[in-house]
Motif scaffolding. Sequence first.
Motif, PDB file in Angstrom:
ATOM      1  N   GLN A   1      -2.693   9.142  -9.588  1.00 16.97           N
ATOM      2  CA  GLN A   1      -2.789   7.961  -8.731  1.00 16.97           C
ATOM      3  C   GLN A   1      -3.571   6.842  -9.413  1.00 16.97           C
ATOM      4  O   GLN A   1      -3.192   5.679  -9.333  1.00 16.97           O
ATOM      5  CB  GLN A   1      -3.456   8.333  -7.409  1.00 16.97           C
ATOM      6  CG  GLN A   1      -3.606   7.156  -6.466  1.00 16.97           C
ATOM      7  CD  GLN A   1      -4.485   7.500  -5.300  1.00 16.97           C
ATOM      8  OE1 GLN A   1      -5.495   8.174  -5.452  1.00 16.97           O
ATOM      9  NE2 GLN A   1      -4.108   7.035  -4.142  1.00 16.97           N
ATOM     10  N   ARG A   2      -4.655   7.184 -10.088  1.00 18.12           N
ATOM     11  CA  ARG A   2      -5.526   6.164 -10.700  1.00 18.12           C
ATOM     12  C   ARG A   2      -4.947   5.564 -11.979  1.00 18.12           C
ATOM     13  O   ARG A   2      -5.357   4.489 -12.390  1.00 18.12           O
ATOM     14  CB  ARG A   2      -6.902   6.761 -10.989  1.00 18.12           C
ATOM     15  CG  ARG A   2      -7.715   6.995  -9.727  1.00 18.12           C
ATOM     16  CD  ARG A   2      -9.159   7.310 -10.035  1.00 18.12           C
ATOM     17  NE  ARG A   2      -9.353   8.567 -10.733  1.00 18.12           N
ATOM     18  CZ  ARG A   2      -9.611   9.730 -10.139  1.00 18.12           C
ATOM     19  NH1 ARG A   2      -9.689   9.803  -8.835  1.00 18.12           N
ATOM     20  NH2 ARG A   2      -9.792  10.807 -10.863  1.00 18.12           N
TER      21      ARG A   2
ATOM     22  N   GLU B   1       1.127   4.385  -3.088  1.00 20.94           N
ATOM     23  CA  GLU B   1       0.723   5.732  -2.742  1.00 20.94           C
ATOM     24  C   GLU B   1       1.413   6.780  -3.601  1.00 20.94           C
ATOM     25  O   GLU B   1       2.606   6.721  -3.847  1.00 20.94           O
ATOM     26  CB  GLU B   1       1.016   5.997  -1.269  1.00 20.94           C
ATOM     27  CG  GLU B   1       0.425   7.308  -0.792  1.00 20.94           C
ATOM     28  CD  GLU B   1       0.484   7.428   0.714  1.00 20.94           C
ATOM     29  OE1 GLU B   1       1.585   7.687   1.231  1.00 20.94           O
ATOM     30  OE2 GLU B   1      -0.581   7.282   1.340  1.00 20.94           O
TER      31      GLU B   1
ATOM     32  N   GLN C   1      -4.941  12.971  -8.003  1.00 27.03           N
ATOM     33  CA  GLN C   1      -5.877  11.834  -8.012  1.00 27.03           C
ATOM     34  C   GLN C   1      -5.852  11.121  -9.368  1.00 27.03           C
ATOM     35  O   GLN C   1      -5.868   9.890  -9.427  1.00 27.03           O
ATOM     36  CB  GLN C   1      -7.300  12.305  -7.684  1.00 27.03           C
ATOM     37  CG  GLN C   1      -7.476  12.794  -6.270  1.00 27.03           C
ATOM     38  CD  GLN C   1      -7.479  11.676  -5.253  1.00 27.03           C
ATOM     39  OE1 GLN C   1      -7.663  10.511  -5.581  1.00 27.03           O
ATOM     40  NE2 GLN C   1      -7.269  12.028  -4.003  1.00 27.03           N
TER      41      GLN C   1
ATOM     42  N   SER D   1       0.824  -1.210   0.000  1.00 26.10           N
ATOM     43  CA  SER D   1       0.000   0.000   0.000  1.00 26.10           C
ATOM     44  C   SER D   1       0.855   1.255   0.000  1.00 26.10           C
ATOM     45  O   SER D   1       0.502   2.256  -0.608  1.00 26.10           O
ATOM     46  CB  SER D   1      -0.961   0.016   1.186  1.00 26.10           C
ATOM     47  OG  SER D   1      -0.247   0.071   2.392  1.00 26.10           O
TER      48      SER D   1
ATOM     49  N   GLY E   1      -5.178   8.598  -0.405  1.00 27.60           N
ATOM     50  CA  GLY E   1      -4.120   7.893  -1.135  1.00 27.60           C
ATOM     51  C   GLY E   1      -2.986   8.777  -1.600  1.00 27.60           C
ATOM     52  O   GLY E   1      -2.116   8.345  -2.352  1.00 27.60           O
TER      53      GLY E   1
END
Length: 131
Positions: free
Chosen positions: A100-101, A8, A97, A4, A50
């Motif tokens: 991150q995706r 990040e 974001q 995890s 995240g």
Amino acid sequence: MTASELAETTLFVCVTCRAQVTEGVSPDQPRAGARLLAAIETMPAEHRAGIAVVGVECLSNCNRACTVAVTAPGKWTYVLGALDPDLHVQDVLAFAQLHQRHDAGLPAWRERPEYIRKNTVARVPALSMPR
């Protein structure tokens, strides 16, 4: 480092950046970069989910300050500049974001906030991950 933690995204915010326009800025006010960091940290948790937000000293983009860098292990890194701490907090977080995706950290150009599209300073390839 856990899986995890590896997944990040990190948003580095230059806290030493000064405002592009210094007119009307009092010397006892926090620098624009520090204000940008504070504004990001006060956003609701779901906007920062995240994303590790880290203040750093000088990202060497003084001519286009305020500056942030968005990165994650195994993904492209983006350097974004000419940010205004009063105007671009949501754009920065929206881009983080998106980064991150995306598996490679390469969100589609049209999906990025317009201001980010026009103020991307650099895009740096990911380092190969050790096996």
